[in-house]
Design an enzyme around this catalytic site. Structure first.
Site, PDB file in Angstrom:
ATOM      1  N   GLU A  19      80.761  52.019  35.805  1.00  0.00           N
ATOM      2  CA  GLU A  19      80.135  50.865  35.160  1.00  0.00           C
ATOM      3  C   GLU A  19      80.788  50.563  33.812  1.00  0.00           C
ATOM      4  O   GLU A  19      80.981  49.406  33.462  1.00  0.00           O
ATOM      5  CB  GLU A  19      78.631  51.097  34.997  1.00  0.00           C
ATOM      6  CG  GLU A  19      77.870  51.091  36.321  1.00  0.00           C
ATOM      7  CD  GLU A  19      78.086  49.810  37.118  1.00  0.00           C
ATOM      8  OE1 GLU A  19      78.221  48.733  36.509  1.00  0.00           O
ATOM      9  OE2 GLU A  19      78.139  49.898  38.357  1.00  0.00           O
ATOM     10  N   TYR A 102      71.973  46.045  32.126  1.00  0.00           N
ATOM     11  CA  TYR A 102      72.727  45.984  33.380  1.00  0.00           C
ATOM     12  C   TYR A 102      73.226  47.371  33.790  1.00  0.00           C
ATOM     13  O   TYR A 102      73.022  47.815  34.928  1.00  0.00           O
ATOM     14  CB  TYR A 102      73.915  45.018  33.258  1.00  0.00           C
ATOM     15  CG  TYR A 102      74.748  44.984  34.511  1.00  0.00           C
ATOM     16  CD1 TYR A 102      74.423  44.154  35.563  1.00  0.00           C
ATOM     17  CD2 TYR A 102      75.837  45.849  34.666  1.00  0.00           C
ATOM     18  CE1 TYR A 102      75.155  44.159  36.748  1.00  0.00           C
ATOM     19  CE2 TYR A 102      76.576  45.868  35.830  1.00  0.00           C
ATOM     20  CZ  TYR A 102      76.235  45.010  36.861  1.00  0.00           C
ATOM     21  OH  TYR A 102      76.964  45.035  38.019  1.00  0.00           O
ATOM     22  N   ASP A 120      73.456  40.597  36.628  1.00  0.00           N
ATOM     23  CA  ASP A 120      74.430  40.125  35.643  1.00  0.00           C
ATOM     24  C   ASP A 120      74.529  38.603  35.774  1.00  0.00           C
ATOM     25  O   ASP A 120      73.731  37.973  36.484  1.00  0.00           O
ATOM     26  CB  ASP A 120      75.786  40.815  35.845  1.00  0.00           C
ATOM     27  CG  ASP A 120      76.420  40.466  37.188  1.00  0.00           C
ATOM     28  OD1 ASP A 120      75.796  39.703  37.965  1.00  0.00           O
ATOM     29  OD2 ASP A 120      77.534  40.947  37.457  1.00  0.00           O
TER      30      ASP A 120
END
Ligand code: SF4
Length: 277
Positions: A19, A102, A120
């Site tokens: 991520e 997120y 997102d």
């Protein structure tokens, strides 16, 4: 479904690394560094033990080096506060450096297979078009997204939406072959105005050439090879006629902990994560 390396694991550390790598970066470039990073730092402990310069060195070429600094500090906090294991609750994840809503939800969905919605700008755009047929606010999109995750489907549901945003429902939609087309509220309405035109995609970035970001990357790459004296900054940054700008950028990176200054030169930092948290 796209075959991405982080889709073959549920290891929370690897998912967290993925991520961070993917933030503001195309998945192809992120995949290369992801593989190198996981090979070099196989756990939060191994990352936290390493000097920051080693972490930045592995991050070379990916840009946005601040992310690597955050990841190093996050590894330190995971070791110090969570016994070396990535936490499994939203609040603890959100407390880690560089982890926002997120990323925290992505770790919950993709590592722990929780039924949370990962939203997102791309997912917000899909929901604005397919479900609401109006531009949704961030809060509205999150609320709606949370409502439509069926129990036991969190991992697959969120991966499918990410693929849909990448392959069909991008800024300029490619509705042909989209599996949502028969039910898409916008397409069924026949209205021309695009409700997804507001949320801009993650792929949009300010121009790189000539930017501070480009200069930062050049200065940091040079510092990883050895100390950079102040007089060298302008040439190395690509701004030979603007030494003030080069020095400002170097000082900003020093303030962020990405460079150290001493004896008239900037160097890549040798601090380990426990000294930075
Ligand atoms: S049909 Fe078109 S607008 Fe609707 S979700 Fe699919 S790609 Fe997006």
């Amino acid at each position: 479904m796209r075959d991405l390396p982080w889709r073959h694991t549920r290891d929370p550390w690897r998912i967290l690394v993925a991520e961070f790598c993917c933030q503001q970066t195309q998945v192809g470039r992120a995949a290369d560094v992801y593989g190198r990073f996981c090979d070099r730092f196989e756990s939060p402990a191994s990352c936290a033990r390493a000097p920051l310069r080693d972490v930045l060195d592995v991050w070379r070429g990916l840009g946005y080096y601040r992310r690597a600094g955050y990841l190093h500090r996050a590894a330190g906090q995971i070791v110090d506060r969570h016994r070396g294991s990535v936490p499994e609750d939203l609040d603890s994840l959100l407390a880690l450096p560089g982890v926002g809503a997120y990323t925290a939800r992505a770790v919950l969905a993709f590592a722990f297979e929780r039924d949370v919605a990962v939203v997102d700008t791309n997912v917000r755009r899909i929901l604005s078009r397919a479900a609401a047929n109006r531009s949704l606010s961030v809060a509205e999109a999150q609320h709606l997204a949370d409502d439509i995750v069926s129990p036991g489907t969190g991992w697959r549901h969120n991966q499918a939406l990410l693929d849909l945003g990448a392959m069909h429902c991008s800024a300029v939609p490619n509705c042909s072959g989209c599996p949502l087309r028969p039910a898409c509220a916008w397409r069924r309405s026949g209205i021309e105005a695009d409700p997804g035109a507001g949320p801009r995609g993650a792929g949009r970035q300010s121009a790189f050439v000539g930017s501070d970001r480009q200069g930062r990357g050049r200065i940091l790459a040079a510092a990883l090879d050895g100390p950079v004296r102040t007089a060298q900054l302008a040439g190395l940054s690509g701004w030979p006629d603007d030494p003030d700008r080069a020095l400002r950028v170097a000082n900003e990176m020093a303030d962020e902990g990405l460079l150290e200054f001493g004896r008239g030169a900037f160097s890549a930092p040798r601090t380990v994560a426990s000294e930075r948290t």
